[in-house]
Structures are given as structure tokens and as C-alpha cells.
Design an enzyme around this catalytic site. Structure first.
Site, mmCIF file in Angstrom:
data_model
loop_
_atom_site.group_PDB
_atom_site.id
_atom_site.type_symbol
_atom_site.label_atom_id
_atom_site.label_comp_id
_atom_site.label_asym_id
_atom_site.label_seq_id
_atom_site.Cartn_x
_atom_site.Cartn_y
_atom_site.Cartn_z
ATOM 1 N N ASP A 56 0.736 -1.431 0.406
ATOM 2 C CA ASP A 56 -0.033 0.407 0.126
ATOM 3 C C ASP A 56 0.849 1.048 -0.369
ATOM 4 O OD1 ASP A 56 -1.613 2.573 -0.032
ATOM 5 O OD2 ASP A 56 -2.407 1.147 2.070
ATOM 6 N N ASN A 83 5.728 5.407 -11.349
ATOM 7 C CA ASN A 83 4.413 5.085 -12.117
ATOM 8 C C ASN A 83 2.800 4.924 -11.602
ATOM 9 O OD1 ASN A 83 2.413 4.737 -14.416
ATOM 10 N ND2 ASN A 83 2.516 3.114 -13.593
ATOM 11 N N TYR A 147 -5.936 16.476 -8.422
ATOM 12 C CA TYR A 147 -5.370 15.659 -9.367
ATOM 13 C C TYR A 147 -3.979 16.596 -10.223
ATOM 14 C CZ TYR A 147 -4.107 12.195 -13.455
ATOM 15 O OH TYR A 147 -2.796 11.678 -14.399
ATOM 16 N N ALA A 149 -3.018 19.832 -9.680
ATOM 17 C CA ALA A 149 -1.498 19.710 -8.519
ATOM 18 C C ALA A 149 -0.993 18.803 -7.906
ATOM 19 C CB ALA A 149 -2.887 20.379 -7.172
ATOM 20 N N LYS A 151 0.031 16.777 -9.946
ATOM 21 C CA LYS A 151 0.793 16.130 -11.251
ATOM 22 C C LYS A 151 2.022 18.280 -12.006
ATOM 23 C CE LYS A 151 -0.151 11.845 -12.313
ATOM 24 N NZ LYS A 151 1.197 11.080 -11.706
ATOM 25 N N ILE A 180 -4.148 8.518 -23.109
ATOM 26 C CA ILE A 180 -3.880 6.474 -22.894
ATOM 27 C C ILE A 180 -4.812 5.764 -23.073
ATOM 28 C CG2 ILE A 180 -2.194 4.759 -22.524
ATOM 29 C CD1 ILE A 180 -0.857 7.423 -23.431
#
Length: 249
Positions: A56, A83, A147, A149, A151, A180
Site C-alpha cells: 500500500d 508510475n 489531480y 496539482a 501532477k 492513453i
């Protein structure tokens, strides 16, 4: 093969973009340890150059143990691919502190502290770190404040790590994928009116959306000696989508 014998830790490598990364690394001769919450499929479990660990990555106490076990199984770590991540849509009016914290924990905290834990191994051979960011670290879709922020944070962190770790011979770069293809994205498109796929493809100058292997190709390059003079960069892999200015319809 560019990566023959390289020892690579990939978080979230069992499906989606992560699977495309793992498949390309294996094709290039690497040994790969996949770290994620769930199990990997039978094909990966039975591959002679794959190790799979369940963890986790929102739990800060997991990082040191995960890296130590990967290093023991592989005999070291040459490349770290951060990733694993989370993405959900929530308006600014609705997002809760717990949801924000979850996004930050997986998308931002885990990459930094996995890097910290892996440093002794990466220093041994002048290793490479590849972070998976997003074009949403550059622009944004609706309801993606958290999200985007995280990235954008990954992109900034990548540059900072490149500066801090260069003296140790460690390079750090990021990839910012565009759209993708995945099971989730195909299910989303299936709910839209006819013509949505064609309209989406038309947003991309290359005429199509991305495939997980497209990101895998970029990871192979950044993990290899072919990119030895490249560090601190965020490489956009989006089929030209963010380069294409829209015209009025």
C-alpha cells in the site's frame, strides 16, 4: 537490447500505462520488480525476469521495506519508475480533505520517499529515476484540481531531484502522458454519443490516441544510456494534443 540486465522497480506496473512500461522494459532485457496494491496477472507472475510485491503505497511505513525487498530480490536497483497514482473527479466545492490527502499521498509523497529509500542503490551505478506526470500538470480538465496539482508537483519535483542528485550521478526525468487508451477510457467513450472517438482522435495531430506502449517506449529511452545527457526534463508524450491550438467550430 538497451537495458540488458538493468534492475528496475516499477510502481503500479500491472496494468494500464504501467503494464506498457513493464512490457517494453522486459523486451529490452531488464529485470523488473512490480510494486502495487493488487496482484499481477499470470503472464507476469510466471515471467522469469519479473518479481511482484504487494504494498500500500499510501502508507509511509511501507517505502523502506519495499525498496529493501526489491533490492534483495533483484540484487540492487538501477532504475526507479514512479508510475502508481490515483485520479478521480471532484469539484472544488465538493472535495474533502481526506480525498485531497489520498491523492497527494499516492501521486506525490510516494514518489519522493521511494526515491529517498532507493538512493543508496541508485548511487551505486549512477541510476535513473523516471516519474510519470501528466499533461494535466500543464493544463487541466474540469473537476481535476487535486489531480492537476499533484501532477504539476511531480513535474517540479523532477526538476528539483535532477538538481539535487546530479552530483551522485543520478538522472531524473518525467513523462507527461496525454490520453492513453485503457479499459476505463474505453468504457468512458462508450457512454458518449456516436462520433466521440473520431472527435477525440481529431484532437491529436498524429491521428490517434496513445497506447501504454507509447509511454513504455519513452521510459526505455530515459532509463537507458541513450539519454545520458538528459536530466530535469518533462517530456510530453501526447500525440501533439497540447501543441494543437483549437479553432472555432
Amino acid at each position: 537490447m538497451h537495458l540488458q540486465g538493468r534492475r528496475v522497480l516499477v510502481t503500479g506496473g500491472g496494468r494500464g500505462i504501467g503494464r506498457g512500461i513493464v512490457d517494453r522494459l522486459l523486451e529490452e532485457g531488464a529485470r523488473v520488480a512490480i510494486v502495487q496494491r493488487g496482484d499481477v496477472d499470470e503472464v507476469l507472475r510466471e515471467h522469469p525476469r519479473v518479481e511482484a510485491l504487494r504494498a500500500d503505497l499510501t502508507d509511509p511505513s511501507a517505502y523502506a521495506g519495499v525498496v529493501a525487498e526489491v533490492a534483495e530480490r533483484l540484487g540492487g536497483i538501477d532504475v526507479l519508475v514512479n508510475n502508481a497514482g490515483a485520479m478521480f473527479e471532484r469539484s472544488v466545492a465538493e472535495i474533502s480533505p481526506d480525498e485531497w490527502d489520498l491523492m497527494v499521498a499516492l501521486n506525490l509523497r510516494a514518489p519522493l520517499f521511494l526515491t529517498q529509500a532507493a538512493l543508496p542503490h541508485l548511487r551505486d551505478g549512477g541510476g535513473a529515476i523516471v516519474n510519470i506526470g501528466s499533461i494535466e500538470g500543464i493544463g487541466a480538465n474540469p473537476q481535476h484540481a487535486a489531480y492537476s496539482a499533484t501532477k504539476a508537483g511531480i513535474h517540479g519535483m523532477t526538476r528539483a531531484l535532477a538538481v539535487d542528485l546530479g552530483a551522485d550521478g543520478i538522472r531524473c526525468n518525467a513523462i507527461a502522458p496525454g490520453w492513453i487508451d485503457s479499459d476505463l477510457s474505453e468504457a468512458y467513450l462508450a457512454e458518449l454519443p456516436d462520433g466521440a472517438r473520431a472527435a477525440l482522435d481529431a484532437l491529436h495531430p498524429v491521428g490517434r490516441t496513445g497506447r501504454p506502449r507509447d509511454i513504455g517506449d519513452a521510459v526505455v529511452f530515459l532509463a537507458s544510456d541513450a539519454s545520458a545527457f538528459l536530466t530535469g526534463e518533462v517530456i510530453v508524450v501526447d500525440g501533439g494534443r497540447t501543441a494543437h491550438l483549437p479553432l472555432p467550430s
